[in-house]
Design a protein around this motif. Structure first.
Motif, PDB file in Angstrom:
ATOM      1  N   GLN A 148     107.953  66.695 102.809  1.00  0.00           N
ATOM      2  CA  GLN A 148     107.608  65.117 102.408  1.00  0.00           C
ATOM      3  C   GLN A 148     106.831  65.669 101.044  1.00  0.00           C
ATOM      4  O   GLN A 148     106.893  66.019 100.121  1.00  0.00           O
ATOM      5  CB  GLN A 148     105.960  66.063 103.307  1.00  0.00           C
ATOM      6  CG  GLN A 148     105.093  65.203 102.964  1.00  0.00           C
ATOM      7  CD  GLN A 148     103.890  66.355 103.580  1.00  0.00           C
ATOM      8  OE1 GLN A 148     103.856  66.944 103.510  1.00  0.00           O
ATOM      9  NE2 GLN A 148     102.662  65.411 103.977  1.00  0.00           N
TER      10      GLN A 148
ATOM     11  N   ARG B  55      95.753  70.727 112.192  1.00  0.00           N
ATOM     12  CA  ARG B  55      97.289  71.538 113.368  1.00  0.00           C
ATOM     13  C   ARG B  55      97.513  69.749 113.781  1.00  0.00           C
ATOM     14  O   ARG B  55      98.912  69.586 113.746  1.00  0.00           O
ATOM     15  CB  ARG B  55      96.499  71.565 115.204  1.00  0.00           C
ATOM     16  CG  ARG B  55      98.053  71.981 116.134  1.00  0.00           C
ATOM     17  CD  ARG B  55      98.082  72.640 116.914  1.00  0.00           C
ATOM     18  NE  ARG B  55      97.016  74.231 116.639  1.00  0.00           N
ATOM     19  CZ  ARG B  55      96.732  74.460 117.136  1.00  0.00           C
ATOM     20  NH1 ARG B  55      95.273  73.968 118.078  1.00  0.00           N
ATOM     21  NH2 ARG B  55      96.333  75.880 117.056  1.00  0.00           N
TER      22      ARG B  55
ATOM     23  N   GLN C  64      99.429  68.381 111.384  1.00  0.00           N
ATOM     24  CA  GLN C  64     100.894  68.628 111.077  1.00  0.00           C
ATOM     25  C   GLN C  64     102.096  68.637 112.012  1.00  0.00           C
ATOM     26  O   GLN C  64     103.502  67.967 112.303  1.00  0.00           O
ATOM     27  CB  GLN C  64     101.018  70.756 111.850  1.00  0.00           C
ATOM     28  CG  GLN C  64     101.538  71.118 110.723  1.00  0.00           C
ATOM     29  CD  GLN C  64     101.379  73.062 111.533  1.00  0.00           C
ATOM     30  OE1 GLN C  64     100.683  73.113 112.271  1.00  0.00           O
ATOM     31  NE2 GLN C  64     101.977  73.587 110.338  1.00  0.00           N
TER      32      GLN C  64
ATOM     33  N   GLU D  89     101.894  67.584 107.117  1.00  0.00           N
ATOM     34  CA  GLU D  89     101.121  69.193 106.957  1.00  0.00           C
ATOM     35  C   GLU D  89     100.421  68.884 105.805  1.00  0.00           C
ATOM     36  O   GLU D  89     100.879  68.391 105.063  1.00  0.00           O
ATOM     37  CB  GLU D  89     102.536  69.464 106.406  1.00  0.00           C
ATOM     38  CG  GLU D  89     102.145  71.225 107.037  1.00  0.00           C
ATOM     39  CD  GLU D  89     103.315  72.304 105.911  1.00  0.00           C
ATOM     40  OE1 GLU D  89     102.798  73.223 105.400  1.00  0.00           O
ATOM     41  OE2 GLU D  89     104.591  71.668 106.218  1.00  0.00           O
TER      42      GLU D  89
ATOM     43  N   LYS E  51      99.187  69.667 102.046  1.00  0.00           N
ATOM     44  CA  LYS E  51      99.702  70.701 101.048  1.00  0.00           C
ATOM     45  C   LYS E  51      98.234  71.406 100.232  1.00  0.00           C
ATOM     46  O   LYS E  51      98.248  72.004  99.681  1.00  0.00           O
ATOM     47  CB  LYS E  51     100.687  70.354  99.914  1.00  0.00           C
ATOM     48  CG  LYS E  51     101.472  69.300 101.046  1.00  0.00           C
ATOM     49  CD  LYS E  51     102.211  70.822 101.717  1.00  0.00           C
ATOM     50  CE  LYS E  51     104.309  70.490 101.722  1.00  0.00           C
ATOM     51  NZ  LYS E  51     104.473  71.806 102.126  1.00  0.00           N
TER      52      LYS E  51
ATOM     53  N   PHE F 139      97.067  78.429 107.892  1.00  0.00           N
ATOM     54  CA  PHE F 139      98.164  77.340 108.387  1.00  0.00           C
ATOM     55  C   PHE F 139      99.251  77.365 106.651  1.00  0.00           C
ATOM     56  O   PHE F 139      99.849  76.282 106.696  1.00  0.00           O
ATOM     57  CB  PHE F 139      97.598  75.650 108.141  1.00  0.00           C
ATOM     58  CG  PHE F 139      97.240  75.896 109.818  1.00  0.00           C
ATOM     59  CD1 PHE F 139      98.057  74.616 110.382  1.00  0.00           C
ATOM     60  CD2 PHE F 139      96.542  76.519 110.230  1.00  0.00           C
ATOM     61  CE1 PHE F 139      97.159  74.290 112.278  1.00  0.00           C
ATOM     62  CE2 PHE F 139      96.004  75.996 111.058  1.00  0.00           C
ATOM     63  CZ  PHE F 139      96.773  75.007 111.854  1.00  0.00           C
TER      64      PHE F 139
END
Ligand code: NAD
Ligand code: WQD
Length: 351
Positions: free
Chosen positions: A2, A74, A77, A82, A84, A123
């Motif tokens: 990413q 979620r 994601q 996602e 960070k 996560f």
């Protein structure tokens, strides 16, 4: 990999969160906002979107609702974004309300932080910036106050929640060595985005000096009461360290960049606290004078009794933030007051 890190901003519809979202986006981060609107509304989210010129995702979620938090992480994601890092602003912040309803503050602020930490662990999100406050120092024995000053007994249940959350974060690090946290202790944020697209929108009668002063000048409230001019300060009124909210917003960018450069990784603790202030104190009477000078408007005020629980004088030693984060406040008190006034003039209730 990413390329643009996604940052979850809890309390992102609030005063400091909305300004920080704008600075983060300008610095190249992808911003995801979360708020339960308990002290804000959708207008700030529209303001952020218009300043960033992008469709910033927003989740109406309470940080105490673990399932809802999981859904946010979620969903992002699954969309390939996602999360960070997290900047955790979401909290209730009224000192007076916390005295009347301490359990609400403990539940909202402490439980909200606990759940967020749990979900971050699930996560594998390793970077947190937490909104703390100079209130953790109580009435300091030495000013300017630095980060090594002891936490004195909290002056309010609100202050207690900030001390407790700092401890929760530090404790969370012990079994989670990958986790890194920057704790930011703000002094007195004021001002607004210079475009007056976003700003501070307190509900009801403001408790804080600048919102009350602006509403008083706008004719929405009665004269400002200066709470005490018999303190042991040069002009007798209390001294604070007022910093522009855009300077504060930019400090969060510096803190995140610091975390992403792995500056804390491998160090003993994994966390570091920073004072965020200008390093200069201004008294209530000096603030009034500066406001009048910069806006050309006179402030109606009277001298009143001291307000219970007020700290006499506090301002920051912010040299650690300068040395380690490369951040320092750049904007003047006058600029901050002028931006507060511009925002006040644009608000519908100021007509
Ligand atoms: P704010 O009230 O404008 O913003 C906080 C936001 O969090 C609001 O939009 C509110 O709706 C939201 N929120 C509250 N509880 C929540 C929950 N359980 N779940 C989801 N959202 C929730 O306040 P602010 O001035 O922007 O303050 C941001 C943070 O900075 C707070 O943690 C505050 O304690 C801290 N702080 C503020 C100051 C200050 O003077 N403004 C000074 C020091 C520290
Ligand atoms: C500033 C000065 C008042 C209103 C609060 C919280 C603290 C932190 C920052 C979050 C004081 C005087 C005020 C008025 C006045 N927030 N005043 N007339 O008290 O420094 O701190 O915000 O963490 O926890 O307690 O800010 O803006 O309320 O007051 O004379 O109508 O203005 O006495 O000297 P404070 P404030």
């Amino acid at each position: 990999m990413q390329l643009i890190p996604s940052i979850l901003v809890t309390g992102g519809a609030g005063y400091i969160g909305s300004h920080t979202a704008v600075s983060l986006a300008k610095a190249g981060f992808r911003v995801v906002l979360l708020d339960n609107y308990s002290n804000s509304d959708v207008k700030a989210v529209h303001g952020v979107r218009s300043l960033i010129n992008a469709d910033v995702p927003f989740y109406e979620v309470d940080c105490r609702d673990k399932d809802a938090l999981i859904d946010v992480f979620r969903t992002e994601q699954e969309m390939g974004h996602e999360i960070k890092g997290v900047i955790h602003f979401a909290a209730l912040k009224s000192v007076g309300e916390s005295v009347e309803n301490p359990s609400l503050y403990e539940d909202n602020n402490i439980v909200g932080t606990e759940r967020l930490l749990e979900v971050m662990r699930e996560f594998d999100v390793e970077n947190l910036v937490f909104s703390s406050s100079c209130t953790v120092y109580g009435e300091p024995e030495v000013v300017p106050v630095d980060e090594n000053a002891p936490f004195l007994e909290a002056e309010s249940p609100y202050g207690f929640t900030k001390q407790a959350c700092e401890k929760l974060i530090v404790d969370h690090l012990k079994p989670n060595p990958e986790f890194n946290a920057v704790i930011l202790r703000y002094f007195n944020p004021i001002g607004a985005h210079p475009s007056a697209t976003i700003g501070e929108s307190p509900n009801g009668v403001p408790n804080n000096l600048i919102p009350y002063l602006c509403q008083s000048v706008a004719g929405i409230r009665g004269a400002l009461q200066v709470f005490g001019t018999d303190y042991p300060t040069p002009d007798g009124s209390c001294i604070r360290d007022y910093l522009h909210v855009m300077d504060l917003a930019e400090a969060h960018v510096s803190a995140l960049e610091y975390l992403f450069k792995d500056k804390l990784r491998g160090k003993d603790t994994g966390w570091r606290a920073y004072n965020l202030g200008t390093g200069k104190g201004a008294s209530v009477l000096e603030v009034i004078e500066a406001f009048e000078k910069v806006t050309g408007r006179s402030v109606p005020y009277s001298i009143a009794e001291r307000r219970e629980g007020d700290v006499v004088a506090i301002w920051a030693n912010a040299s650690r933030a300068k040395d380690e984060l490369g951040w320092e406040a750049k904007r003047s008190l006058e600029e901050a007051l002028n931006d507060s006034w511009k925002w006040q003039k644009k608000r519908p209730d100021s007509q």
